[in-house]
Scaffold this motif. Structure first.
Motif, PDB file in Angstrom:
ATOM      1  N   TYR A   1       0.890  -1.232  -0.100  1.00  0.00           N
ATOM      2  CA  TYR A   1       0.103  -0.212   0.130  1.00  0.00           C
ATOM      3  C   TYR A   1       0.912   1.218   0.014  1.00  0.00           C
ATOM      4  CZ  TYR A   1      -4.030  -2.596   0.780  1.00  0.00           C
ATOM      5  OH  TYR A   1      -5.327  -3.656   0.964  1.00  0.00           O
TER       6      TYR A   1
ATOM      7  N   TYR B   1       0.984   4.176  -2.990  1.00  0.00           N
ATOM      8  CA  TYR B   1       0.591   5.661  -2.643  1.00  0.00           C
ATOM      9  C   TYR B   1       1.820   6.563  -2.880  1.00  0.00           C
ATOM     10  CZ  TYR B   1      -3.195   4.004   0.205  1.00  0.00           C
ATOM     11  OH  TYR B   1      -4.450   3.334   0.619  1.00  0.00           O
TER      12      TYR B   1
ATOM     13  N   SER C   1       1.858   6.747  -6.772  1.00  0.00           N
ATOM     14  CA  SER C   1       0.684   7.354  -7.170  1.00  0.00           C
ATOM     15  C   SER C   1       0.766   9.091  -6.775  1.00  0.00           C
ATOM     16  CB  SER C   1      -0.597   6.922  -6.592  1.00  0.00           C
ATOM     17  OG  SER C   1      -1.893   7.647  -6.755  1.00  0.00           O
ATOM     18  N   TYR C   2       1.428   9.259  -5.928  1.00  0.00           N
ATOM     19  CA  TYR C   2       1.622  10.699  -5.502  1.00  0.00           C
ATOM     20  C   TYR C   2       2.537  11.071  -6.660  1.00  0.00           C
ATOM     21  CZ  TYR C   2       4.452  14.584  -3.603  1.00  0.00           C
ATOM     22  OH  TYR C   2       5.275  15.925  -3.369  1.00  0.00           O
TER      23      TYR C   2
END
Length: 350
Positions: A145, A149, A152-153
């Motif tokens: 996860y 993240y 994705s950021y």
């Protein structure tokens, strides 16, 4: 004999899963023979279809081997997806940043940074497991996860291509792997993957590194008694596992997409773990089962297009296959029959 039975059991498992899948299709009002014909056509007939199968095979093969390497020492690296993602975005960054570097060197740079980043990410749960006894399954799941993240950021912020799609800029043309079955996305990453898998197989079977992995996996206390450091061995296995996971991500970027796309993986790391569990850690069987799963996934679209059957039926067949493949005693009647034969021959001698 035992090895032959293992392969026979796998073939019987595939056959049984196929039959049950056909019964489900029949129940849904479709002709299973026609459906399977279209599935095979969608996986193997034509350059596009066969190339798509090979394209799906490469990351599945590498993530399977990544999980298997860690499992040799008794560690379950469920975080291969995270290592794949971070390796992929690292390779993409190098690919679109150092555009003036000659192509072959740039490809090596992309692959190298992906391997390093993947290994570094796997080092964290490996060291926590080795020195603190922290459960690696929980840690690697959570780190998946975190990796998701982070990437994705980055593609929505500092590394965004500003196209409205969460992706990085396109890598330099010289960094892109050559396509081998146009118009499919199959590429020379296939040969890189096969070479890496062959090297790792040789390492595990013929070197002291492989012996240490196996010894720690079988009995850490005995391994330590004979002079093997279990903690160091666990960390080394996770480093190698993470490196292979990062390499899988780099090949996807360099060979398939040409950039890092947010959420591109679709759980291929988890699929790789399932492949290893299906073959019970037998590395010789990993490429064949990985190819079988890749063919099913590639052929599912063709089956859906021509028969109207949802491609999710293939996921059902794969699930059935996994259930049967992981049942230790599904085809144990062969073993029982052999035992009875031996007992009968012994009785006759008496």
């Amino acid at each position: 004999m035992e090895q032959t039975n293992k392969y026979l059991n796998l073939l019987l498992t595939i056959l049984l899963s196929t039959i049950i899948g056909g019964l489900i299709m029949l129940f849904l009002g479709h002709n299973p023979i026609e459906a399977y014909i279209q599935l095979l056509r969608g996986a193997f007939v034509g350059k596009l279809n066969f190339g798509t199968t090979l394209q799906k095979f490469v990351p599945l093969l590498l993530t399977s081997v990544a999980f298997l390497v860690a499992s040799r020492v008794g560690v379950f690296n469920v975080g291969v997806d995270g290592e794949l993602y971070l390796g992929a975005i690292a390779a993409a960054w190098v690919g679109f940043t150092f555009t003036s570097v000659p192509g072959p060197i740039l490809i090596l740079m992309c692959l190298a940074i992906a391997v390093i980043v993947g290994a570094a990410w796997a080092y964290i749960p490996g060291s926590l497991k080795a020195y603190l006894g922290v459960n690696e399954i929980c840690v690697t799941i959570l780190m998946n996860y975190v990796a998701t993240y982070i990437t994705s950021y980055l593609v929505n912020g500092p590394l965004s291509a500003k196209t409205g799609v969460p992706q990085t800029p396109t890598i330099a043309e010289g960094a892109q792997l050559t396509k081998i079955l146009k118009p499919s996305q199959a590429n020379t990453g296939l040969f890189i993957a096969l070479a890496i898998v062959a090297i790792i197989y040789w390492i595990l079977q013929n070197t002291t590194i492989g012996y240490r992995f196996k010894s720690v996996g079988l009995n850490p206390m005995h391994a330590e008694y004979v002079g093997i450091n279990p903690k160091k061995t666990i960390i080394n296995s996770m480093l190698l596992s993470g490196a292979v996971g990062g390499l899988a991500g780099a090949i996807e970027v360099l060979g398939v997409y040409g950039y890092f796309l947010d959420g591109f993986s679709s759980g291929v790391g988890f699929d790789g773990m399932l492949v290893v569990l299906m073959v019970k850690g037998d590395m010789k069987m990993v490429p064949f089962v990985a190819f079988f799963i890749a063919a099913l996934k590639a052929g599912a679209l063709g089956m859906e297009r021509y028969t109207g059957l949802p491609k999710s039926i293939v996921d059902t067949i794969i699930a059935i296959f996994i259930i049967f493949a992981t049942m230790e005693n599904l085809f144990s009647f062969y073993k029982k029959k052999r035992i009875k034969t031996v007992q009968a021959s012994v009785s006759e001698r008496d």
